[in-house]
Design a protein around this motif. Structure first.
Motif, mmCIF file in Angstrom:
data_model
loop_
_atom_site.group_PDB
_atom_site.id
_atom_site.type_symbol
_atom_site.label_atom_id
_atom_site.label_comp_id
_atom_site.label_asym_id
_atom_site.label_seq_id
_atom_site.Cartn_x
_atom_site.Cartn_y
_atom_site.Cartn_z
ATOM 1 N N GLU A 330 43.819 71.343 18.726
ATOM 2 C CA GLU A 330 44.953 72.186 19.094
ATOM 3 C C GLU A 330 45.024 73.438 18.227
ATOM 4 O OE1 GLU A 330 48.336 69.681 18.922
ATOM 5 O OE2 GLU A 330 47.752 68.486 20.654
ATOM 6 N N LEU A 331 44.474 73.363 17.010
ATOM 7 C CA LEU A 331 44.447 74.537 16.144
ATOM 8 C C LEU A 331 43.177 75.348 16.350
ATOM 9 C CD1 LEU A 331 45.789 73.117 12.767
ATOM 10 C CD2 LEU A 331 46.995 74.509 14.441
ATOM 11 N N THR A 332 42.148 74.733 16.909
ATOM 12 C CA THR A 332 40.884 75.434 17.120
ATOM 13 C C THR A 332 40.422 75.244 18.558
ATOM 14 O OG1 THR A 332 39.701 73.496 16.298
ATOM 15 C CG2 THR A 332 40.140 75.253 14.723
ATOM 16 N N PRO A 333 41.196 75.732 19.533
ATOM 17 C CA PRO A 333 40.830 75.538 20.933
ATOM 18 C C PRO A 333 39.642 76.398 21.323
ATOM 19 C CG PRO A 333 42.720 76.985 20.780
ATOM 20 C CD PRO A 333 42.441 76.492 19.385
ATOM 21 N N PRO A 334 38.933 76.029 22.410
ATOM 22 C CA PRO A 334 37.797 76.824 22.859
ATOM 23 C C PRO A 334 38.199 78.267 23.119
ATOM 24 C CG PRO A 334 37.904 74.736 24.039
ATOM 25 C CD PRO A 334 39.174 74.853 23.252
ATOM 26 N N GLY A 335 37.410 79.193 22.581
ATOM 27 C CA GLY A 335 37.654 80.606 22.818
ATOM 28 C C GLY A 335 38.685 81.235 21.905
ATOM 29 N N PHE A 336 39.379 80.426 21.084
ATOM 30 C CA PHE A 336 40.352 81.012 20.159
ATOM 31 C C PHE A 336 40.421 80.139 18.918
ATOM 32 C CE2 PHE A 336 44.607 81.465 18.325
ATOM 33 C CZ PHE A 336 44.621 82.825 18.099
ATOM 34 N N ASN A 337 39.754 80.580 17.887
ATOM 35 C CA ASN A 337 39.732 79.838 16.639
ATOM 36 C C ASN A 337 40.163 80.788 15.541
ATOM 37 O OD1 ASN A 337 38.789 78.743 14.106
ATOM 38 N ND2 ASN A 337 37.655 77.246 15.311
ATOM 39 N N VAL A 338 41.265 80.481 14.881
ATOM 40 C CA VAL A 338 41.851 81.430 13.940
ATOM 41 C C VAL A 338 41.045 81.583 12.665
ATOM 42 C CG1 VAL A 338 44.177 81.072 14.807
ATOM 43 C CG2 VAL A 338 43.324 79.622 12.956
ATOM 44 N N MET A 339 40.059 80.721 12.426
ATOM 45 C CA MET A 339 39.269 80.822 11.202
ATOM 46 C C MET A 339 37.888 81.417 11.426
ATOM 47 S SD MET A 339 40.417 77.360 9.200
ATOM 48 C CE MET A 339 40.646 76.404 10.686
ATOM 49 N N ASP A 340 37.330 81.256 12.634
ATOM 50 C CA ASP A 340 36.010 81.818 12.909
ATOM 51 C C ASP A 340 36.010 83.325 12.670
ATOM 52 O OD1 ASP A 340 34.844 79.438 13.570
ATOM 53 O OD2 ASP A 340 35.012 79.704 15.743
ATOM 54 N N GLY A 341 35.055 83.778 11.877
ATOM 55 C CA GLY A 341 34.929 85.207 11.623
ATOM 56 C C GLY A 341 35.829 85.736 10.541
ATOM 57 N N ARG A 342 36.743 84.905 10.034
ATOM 58 C CA ARG A 342 37.632 85.325 8.951
ATOM 59 C C ARG A 342 37.275 84.644 7.635
ATOM 60 N NH1 ARG A 342 41.317 84.965 13.416
ATOM 61 N NH2 ARG A 342 42.347 86.968 13.823
ATOM 62 N N TYR A 343 36.702 83.463 7.726
ATOM 63 C CA TYR A 343 36.249 82.729 6.549
ATOM 64 C C TYR A 343 34.797 82.327 6.760
ATOM 65 C CZ TYR A 343 41.045 82.654 5.003
ATOM 66 O OH TYR A 343 42.287 83.047 4.585
ATOM 67 N N ALA A 344 34.079 82.187 5.669
ATOM 68 C CA ALA A 344 32.645 81.919 5.741
ATOM 69 C C ALA A 344 32.376 80.424 5.670
ATOM 70 C CB ALA A 344 31.911 82.640 4.611
ATOM 71 N N ALA A 345 32.101 79.831 6.828
ATOM 72 C CA ALA A 345 31.599 78.456 6.845
ATOM 73 C C ALA A 345 30.149 78.487 6.389
ATOM 74 C CB ALA A 345 31.708 77.870 8.243
ATOM 75 N N PHE A 346 29.748 77.461 5.624
ATOM 76 C CA PHE A 346 28.359 77.439 5.169
ATOM 77 C C PHE A 346 27.709 76.074 5.328
ATOM 78 C CE2 PHE A 346 30.998 76.702 1.384
ATOM 79 C CZ PHE A 346 30.425 75.568 0.827
ATOM 80 N N GLY A 347 28.378 75.157 6.014
ATOM 81 C CA GLY A 347 27.765 73.857 6.232
ATOM 82 C C GLY A 347 28.732 72.882 6.864
ATOM 83 N N TYR A 348 28.247 71.651 6.994
ATOM 84 C CA TYR A 348 29.039 70.609 7.649
ATOM 85 C C TYR A 348 28.884 69.281 6.917
ATOM 86 C CZ TYR A 348 29.300 73.910 11.524
ATOM 87 O OH TYR A 348 29.530 75.031 12.282
ATOM 88 N N THR A 349 29.920 68.466 7.036
ATOM 89 C CA THR A 349 29.876 67.099 6.521
ATOM 90 C C THR A 349 29.243 66.218 7.589
ATOM 91 O OG1 THR A 349 31.911 67.507 5.282
ATOM 92 C CG2 THR A 349 31.242 65.207 5.578
ATOM 93 N N ILE A 350 28.096 65.625 7.285
ATOM 94 C CA ILE A 350 27.383 64.830 8.287
ATOM 95 C C ILE A 350 27.619 63.337 8.116
ATOM 96 C CG2 ILE A 350 25.604 66.587 8.603
ATOM 97 C CD1 ILE A 350 23.746 64.752 6.907
ATOM 98 N N GLN A 351 28.253 62.951 7.018
ATOM 99 C CA GLN A 351 28.548 61.530 6.801
ATOM 100 C C GLN A 351 29.743 61.418 5.865
ATOM 101 O OE1 GLN A 351 25.141 59.293 5.508
ATOM 102 N NE2 GLN A 351 26.202 57.347 5.490
#
Length: 387
Positions: A330-351
């Protein structure tokens, strides 16, 4: 209020949460507590594992899928094989067994008829490893087909997961070298020219994180360098909210890592790699750059997305503090994500991402260590090479 105008409570909650989504950005800064907006947010009530929830639209929420798609390879047969296998994820939810069998048959045909094309996309130095992986891939595909024939849903999921992990090993062999040059003005910063796996042992359990240097070399390099220095060992999660857990704030007056070589706080420029670009962009948000429709290679769409925290007024002020996203569709719906492009993601938790729901302020990182990929970390000349 009449019955025809009454707004269902669930819809009202979603509306309030969506209206408050912009406030999320404020909470990700280094110095702001964010306590004043917390009453706007509540749990979503789901008891499903975060990585198993059905996403809205076509949003990809599986961290391994996101990492797979971010891998810098340009192999048409490999990507086609990947698409056929990943399509079975959607089809299995609907129990469309015939369509699943067709996709698996097409994947098997690729391995049989286009083996030469697959191997042609593997650089010479990785040919031997790839030759060993192809028979394993065929064998595992047969295991998936057998599970489908038995209509065993759980077994299909398990065997398919193993198949995709074997495919990932083959795809990694297709990367010949780091694919682009990093601007010279950042030569003073460490960079990760590949991927590294980090284990974060916390007081609530252990998480395994993959830092993606292909997509965010400076941000991932900064993180892996600090992990290898032992910087995060013993540090608390000082900010935990419904949608994030933040750590990396050192004890004392400083809010970031003080480089012993310079005596100054080391900061990292905002680094965003847009899908379709040749290299990351630096120093400004996608909104500031006027790229409103651009999609980052590493989106904030998986539980446990790892990103660099920064001051709200300085996109280039991130240092040691990072946060892990608690994904909420609900905070990151398709086509509208308030964090994409504003903060630098650099990886993911895989486990181990499920422990994010258990973390509280005061919980600590007992230890953080690089378990794979440290050889891809390149430090500036003169910097210490190990902890």
């Amino acid at each position: 209020m009449t019955g025809t105008n009454r707004i269902p409570w669930s819809r009202l909650v979603r509306a309030l949460r969506a209206a408050a989504a912009a406030i999320v950005l404020v909470s990700l800064t280094i110095g702001l507590s964010g306590a004043w907006w917390e009453d706007w947010f509540g749990g979503n009530g789901s008891t499903e594992p975060a990585q198993e929830r059905l996403p809205q639209g076509d949003t990809v929420t599986n961290p391994k899928t996101l990492l797979r798609r971010a891998l810098p390879i340009d192999s048409e047969p490999a990507r086609e094989f990947e698409r056929h296998v990943e399509e079975t994820v959607r089809l299995l939810r609907r129990r469309r067994w015939g369509a699943i069998e067709q996709n698996l048959q097409q994947a098997a045909r690729l391995l049989r008829d286009r083996r030469s094309a697959l191997m042609a996309d593997v650089p010479q130095q990785h040919q031997a490893a790839a030759q060993e992986l192809l028979p394993q891939l065929r064998s595992q595909l047969q295991q998936v087909e057998a599970a489908v024939a038995d209509r065993d849903v759980e077994r299909v999921r398990d065997e398919r997961r193993e198949l995709l992990e074997r495919f990932d090993r083959l795809a990694e062999q297709m990367v010949a070298a780091f694919p682009y040059a990093i601007p010279e003005r950042f030569d003073h910063l460490p960079r990760l020219k590949g991927r590294a796996t980090v284990e974060l042992e916390t007081t609530q359990g252990t998480m395994t994180v993959v830092a993606d240097g292909y997509s965010a070399p400076l941000t991932a390099g900064n993180f892996v360098d600090l992990v290898d220095r032992g910087f995060y060992d013993g540090l608390p999660f000082h900010r935990v909210r419904d949608f994030l857990a933040q750590t990396g704030n050192p004890q004392g007056a400083e809010t970031g890592f003080i480089d012993p070589e310079t005596g100054q706080e080391r900061t990292v420029p905002l680094e965003i790699f847009v899908r379709g670009d040749r290299r990351p962009s630096y120093g400004q948000t996608l909104e500031e750059a006027g790229r409103y429709q651009a999609q980052p290679v590493l989106p904030f769409s998986a539980n446990g997305t790892v990103a660099l925290a920064r001051p709200s007024d300085d996109p280039n002020g991130g240092s040691s503090q990072f946060f892990l996203l608690k994904y909420d569709s609900e905070l990151t719906p398709p086509g509208f994500n308030v964090m994409d492009g504003r903060y630098a993601a650099f990886g993911y938790t895989i486990q181990g991402d499920e422990i994010l729901q258990d973390l509280q302020e005061g919980d600590k990182i007992r230890s953080a260590r690089v378990v794979r990929g440290l050889d891809d970390l390149v430090r500036p000349q003169g910097a210490p090479q190990t902890r």
